[in-house]
Design a protein around this motif. Structure first.
Motif, PDB file in Angstrom:
ATOM      1  N   THR A  73       0.836  -1.206   0.000  1.00 16.86           N
ATOM      2  CA  THR A  73       0.000   0.000   0.000  1.00 16.86           C
ATOM      3  C   THR A  73       0.871   1.256   0.000  1.00 16.86           C
ATOM      4  O   THR A  73       0.597   2.211  -0.753  1.00 16.86           O
ATOM      5  N   LEU A  74       1.904   1.263   0.825  1.00 16.25           N
ATOM      6  CA  LEU A  74       2.829   2.402   0.832  1.00 16.25           C
ATOM      7  C   LEU A  74       3.505   2.572  -0.526  1.00 16.25           C
ATOM      8  O   LEU A  74       3.652   3.701  -1.010  1.00 16.25           O
TER       9      LEU A  74
ATOM     10  N   PHE B  73       1.031   4.263  -2.902  1.00 14.83           N
ATOM     11  CA  PHE B  73       0.841   5.685  -2.609  1.00 14.83           C
ATOM     12  C   PHE B  73       2.084   6.504  -2.950  1.00 14.83           C
ATOM     13  O   PHE B  73       1.968   7.606  -3.484  1.00 14.83           O
TER      14      PHE B  73
ATOM     15  N   SER C  45       2.321   6.737  -6.845  1.00 14.79           N
ATOM     16  CA  SER C  45       1.235   7.571  -7.367  1.00 14.79           C
ATOM     17  C   SER C  45       1.426   9.032  -6.986  1.00 14.79           C
ATOM     18  O   SER C  45       1.200   9.926  -7.811  1.00 14.79           O
ATOM     19  N   ALA C  46       1.846   9.274  -5.769  1.00 14.67           N
ATOM     20  CA  ALA C  46       2.101  10.652  -5.340  1.00 14.67           C
ATOM     21  C   ALA C  46       3.252  11.259  -6.130  1.00 14.67           C
ATOM     22  O   ALA C  46       3.186  12.425  -6.540  1.00 14.67           O
TER      23      ALA C  46
ATOM     24  N   SER D  64       9.289   3.598  -3.359  1.00 13.82           N
ATOM     25  CA  SER D  64       8.248   2.664  -3.768  1.00 13.82           C
ATOM     26  C   SER D  64       8.850   1.293  -4.086  1.00 13.82           C
ATOM     27  O   SER D  64       8.322   0.261  -3.670  1.00 13.82           O
TER      28      SER D  64
ATOM     29  N   GLY E 194      -2.319   1.660  -8.537  1.00 14.19           N
ATOM     30  CA  GLY E 194      -1.589   2.863  -8.940  1.00 14.19           C
ATOM     31  C   GLY E 194      -2.252   3.582 -10.102  1.00 14.19           C
ATOM     32  O   GLY E 194      -2.396   4.810 -10.087  1.00 14.19           O
TER      33      GLY E 194
ATOM     34  N   LEU F   2      -5.435   5.217  -8.778  1.00 18.07           N
ATOM     35  CA  LEU F   2      -5.137   6.368  -7.928  1.00 18.07           C
ATOM     36  C   LEU F   2      -4.670   7.564  -8.745  1.00 18.07           C
ATOM     37  O   LEU F   2      -5.130   8.696  -8.543  1.00 18.07           O
TER      38      LEU F   2
END
Length: 114
Positions: free
Chosen positions: A11-12, A15, A18-19, A46, A70, A73
């Motif tokens: 999950t990290l 994120f 994607s961020a 990531s 991904g 998101l």
């Protein structure tokens, strides 16, 4: 390492990647180099978290979930923050991505156990 921790790492990873992509896109006209550097740093983190995730999650499942989540998101960031359109076709594609990742997970021993 507990499987739940591996899912947290995955999950990290989603994120962070994607961020990073979203920040790069949002800053391309104002701070293009800074945006790229942030994206690269987040991509490296990531990859680190993905390497931790595959210790207990089958690599095919981890990659499918990473890519599907991904893509969804990043598409949602585009729609909500960057005013990109969300067509019925794009929404349907997102649902199919989720379905594909779920089916792949269910087709592994890890998916049948939980």
């Amino acid at each position: 390492m507990p499987v739940a921790l591996c899912w947290l790492f995955l999950t990290l990873a989603v994120f962070l990647a994607s961020a990073g992509i979203s920040i790069m896109k949002a800053t391309q006209s104002v701070w293009p180099v800074a945006g790229m550097l942030v994206m690269y740093a987040m991509a490296i983190l990531s990859y680190y978290f993905r390497s931790k995730a595959v210790q207990k999650i089958p690599v095919g499942v981890a990659y499918a979930v990473f890519e599907a989540a991904g893509l969804i998101l990043v598409a949602l960031v585009g729609v909500l923050a960057l005013n990109e359109p969300l067509s019925a076709l794009r929404a349907g594609a997102m649902l199919l991505l989720l379905l594909g990742a779920w089916l792949l997970h269910r087709g592994t021993d890890a998916g049948r156990e939980g």
